[in-house]
Design an enzyme around this catalytic site. Sequence first.
Site, mmCIF file in Angstrom:
data_model
loop_
_atom_site.group_PDB
_atom_site.id
_atom_site.type_symbol
_atom_site.label_atom_id
_atom_site.label_comp_id
_atom_site.label_asym_id
_atom_site.label_seq_id
_atom_site.Cartn_x
_atom_site.Cartn_y
_atom_site.Cartn_z
ATOM 1 N N CYS A 97 77.499 49.719 30.341
ATOM 2 C CA CYS A 97 77.358 50.725 29.278
ATOM 3 C C CYS A 97 78.638 50.882 28.460
ATOM 4 C CB CYS A 97 76.955 52.068 29.867
ATOM 5 S SG CYS A 97 75.430 51.974 30.809
ATOM 6 N N HIS B 112 78.516 57.496 24.713
ATOM 7 C CA HIS B 112 77.384 56.855 25.379
ATOM 8 C C HIS B 112 76.354 57.921 25.758
ATOM 9 C CE1 HIS B 112 74.915 54.526 27.908
ATOM 10 N NE2 HIS B 112 75.427 54.929 29.054
ATOM 11 N N ASN C 83 68.771 56.216 27.827
ATOM 12 C CA ASN C 83 70.045 55.498 27.965
ATOM 13 C C ASN C 83 69.835 54.033 27.582
ATOM 14 O OD1 ASN C 83 72.246 54.057 28.970
ATOM 15 N ND2 ASN C 83 72.387 55.224 30.861
HETATM 16 O O1 UT7 Z 1 74.722 54.592 31.793
HETATM 17 C C1 UT7 Z 1 75.480 54.398 32.931
HETATM 18 C C2 UT7 Z 1 75.911 55.664 33.488
HETATM 19 N N1 UT7 Z 1 74.810 56.342 34.079
HETATM 20 C C3 UT7 Z 1 74.825 57.642 34.125
HETATM 21 O O2 UT7 Z 1 75.721 58.216 33.571
HETATM 22 C C4 UT7 Z 1 73.772 58.347 34.912
HETATM 23 C C5 UT7 Z 1 74.429 59.401 35.753
HETATM 24 N N2 UT7 Z 1 73.532 60.161 36.569
HETATM 25 C C6 UT7 Z 1 72.602 61.010 36.102
HETATM 26 O O3 UT7 Z 1 72.362 61.097 34.927
HETATM 27 C C7 UT7 Z 1 71.933 61.930 37.085
HETATM 28 O O4 UT7 Z 1 72.598 61.842 38.325
HETATM 29 C C8 UT7 Z 1 70.434 61.622 37.315
HETATM 30 C C9 UT7 Z 1 69.649 62.066 36.076
HETATM 31 C C10 UT7 Z 1 70.226 60.175 37.585
HETATM 32 C C11 UT7 Z 1 69.911 62.443 38.484
HETATM 33 O O5 UT7 Z 1 70.143 63.822 38.281
HETATM 34 P P1 UT7 Z 1 70.830 64.699 39.424
HETATM 35 O O6 UT7 Z 1 70.875 66.064 38.919
HETATM 36 O O7 UT7 Z 1 72.107 64.034 39.792
HETATM 37 O O8 UT7 Z 1 69.753 64.601 40.556
HETATM 38 P P2 UT7 Z 1 69.957 64.096 42.048
HETATM 39 O O9 UT7 Z 1 70.057 62.619 42.080
HETATM 40 O O10 UT7 Z 1 71.017 64.912 42.699
HETATM 41 O O11 UT7 Z 1 68.568 64.524 42.661
HETATM 42 C C12 UT7 Z 1 68.173 65.900 42.780
HETATM 43 C C13 UT7 Z 1 66.761 65.939 43.309
HETATM 44 C C14 UT7 Z 1 66.563 65.044 44.527
HETATM 45 O O12 UT7 Z 1 65.683 65.698 45.411
HETATM 46 P P3 UT7 Z 1 66.234 66.427 46.735
HETATM 47 O O13 UT7 Z 1 66.951 65.354 47.493
HETATM 48 O O14 UT7 Z 1 67.152 67.493 46.220
HETATM 49 O O15 UT7 Z 1 65.005 66.918 47.365
HETATM 50 C C15 UT7 Z 1 65.896 63.811 43.949
HETATM 51 O O16 UT7 Z 1 65.093 63.151 44.904
HETATM 52 O O17 UT7 Z 1 65.848 65.460 42.314
HETATM 53 C C16 UT7 Z 1 65.052 64.403 42.858
HETATM 54 N N3 UT7 Z 1 64.756 63.445 41.795
HETATM 55 C C17 UT7 Z 1 63.719 63.582 40.961
HETATM 56 N N4 UT7 Z 1 62.768 64.508 40.847
HETATM 57 C C18 UT7 Z 1 61.859 64.367 39.880
HETATM 58 C C19 UT7 Z 1 65.433 62.340 41.456
HETATM 59 N N5 UT7 Z 1 64.857 61.731 40.413
HETATM 60 C C20 UT7 Z 1 63.796 62.492 40.082
HETATM 61 C C21 UT7 Z 1 62.809 62.383 39.083
HETATM 62 N N6 UT7 Z 1 61.864 63.348 39.012
HETATM 63 N N7 UT7 Z 1 62.798 61.381 38.194
#
Ligand code: UT7
Length: 330
Positions: free
Chosen positions: A117, A257, A287
């Site tokens: 990215c 980005h 993204n």
């Molecule tokens: O371009 C390269 C750089 N990339 C980035 O900058 C991406 C960076 N990361 C992110 O944008 C975020 O971390 C994500 C959007 C990928 C995830 O958001 P988050 O707030 O960090 O969520 P998390 O991974 O901590 O997950 C929170 C909860 C989890 O459930 P539990 O374990 O708390 O029960 C996940 O299983 O949300 C759950 N979850 C979802 N729920 C519904 C993860 N993905 C999803 C989904 N829909 N798509």
Amino acid sequence: MTSEMRSRIIGTGKYQAQRILSNADLEKLVDTSDEWIRERTGIRERRLATEDVASSDMAAHALQEALQMAGKQPNDLDMIICGTVTPDRMLPATAAYVQKKIGASNHCASFDLSAACAGFIYGLSAADAYIKSGKAKTVAVIGTELLSRFMDWGDRNTCILFGDGAGAVVLTADTADRGILSTHQYTNAELTELLKIPAGGSLQPASPETVAANQHCIQMEGREVFRYAVRYLSSAAMTAVETNGKTPDDVNLVVAHQANLRILEGVSQRVKIPMERFVLNLEYYGNTSSASIPIALDEANRAGRIREDDILLMLALGGGISWGSALIKW
Ligand code: UT7
């Protein structure tokens, strides 16, 4: 007094993928919801390329638009630098296909650059170095990504985030007091495993097993990447402005980005540049990796949002983990 030689962006362009995939569409594929995706990422929909399109097609279109705005011909290009993690083929470079598709001549050197990215910032920095050294006068920098072909559509951690598209700029050597003021690039190689496409390279060649296990698709530890993104992008932003004897107040526009709205809000709070000064389009594209900055730049440029002498701050972070910044006087 003759001023210093600078690289100046004289044209911008983009390719907008044809198909729209909404959050509601994704609800039918994986266990997710429109509300979760909007609240956690800011994304409403993303655009996917149609089957007949390759990364080089999108790149060539974006570059043709940029050349037209720049008033340049394909043969004016000394170099095409193409940032991509989704090349047409492993070999040759996607940039070579782009050169052929736009009809540039053989004196143009065309190569790909792999910085995920951060590919566009790395490309911009390389172009700036070639131009300042006198090795090239007119250079195209492209970010092009067809991430939908490398997506595990059963993995809700990744498939809700990414989209396809391309953006391009044309830079030229200029003695005016405008152009790229600085670029900074970094890689923390302790973090290589946080964001990757495991198979299909020399380490883990493609096989029926790797394909069956979707190991040619993007894998990401999102929460970890998120944490580093806010910290590293904020620090890169401060370095960019301080290197040039400026403050965050001097920045007119941030073209960062477009990975996650909350990352950008975190950076905005830390460096104290209000969100109104951030170009935002992730709502409609998701993204698009290395394409996201040049697409956002082109849209801001064509919307008349950038004025002469404005200070633009570009920021990106991705797999590697690699990140960087560019400060530009428009
Ligand atoms: O371009 C390269 C750089 N990339 C980035 O900058 C991406 C960076 N990361 C992110 O944008 C975020 O971390 C994500 C959007 C990928 C995830 O958001 P988050 O707030 O960090 O969520 P998390 O991974 O901590 O997950 C929170 C909860 C989890 O459930 P539990 O374990 O708390 O029960 C996940 O299983 O949300 C759950 N979850 C979802 N729920 C519904 C993860 N993905 C999803 C989904 N829909 N798509």
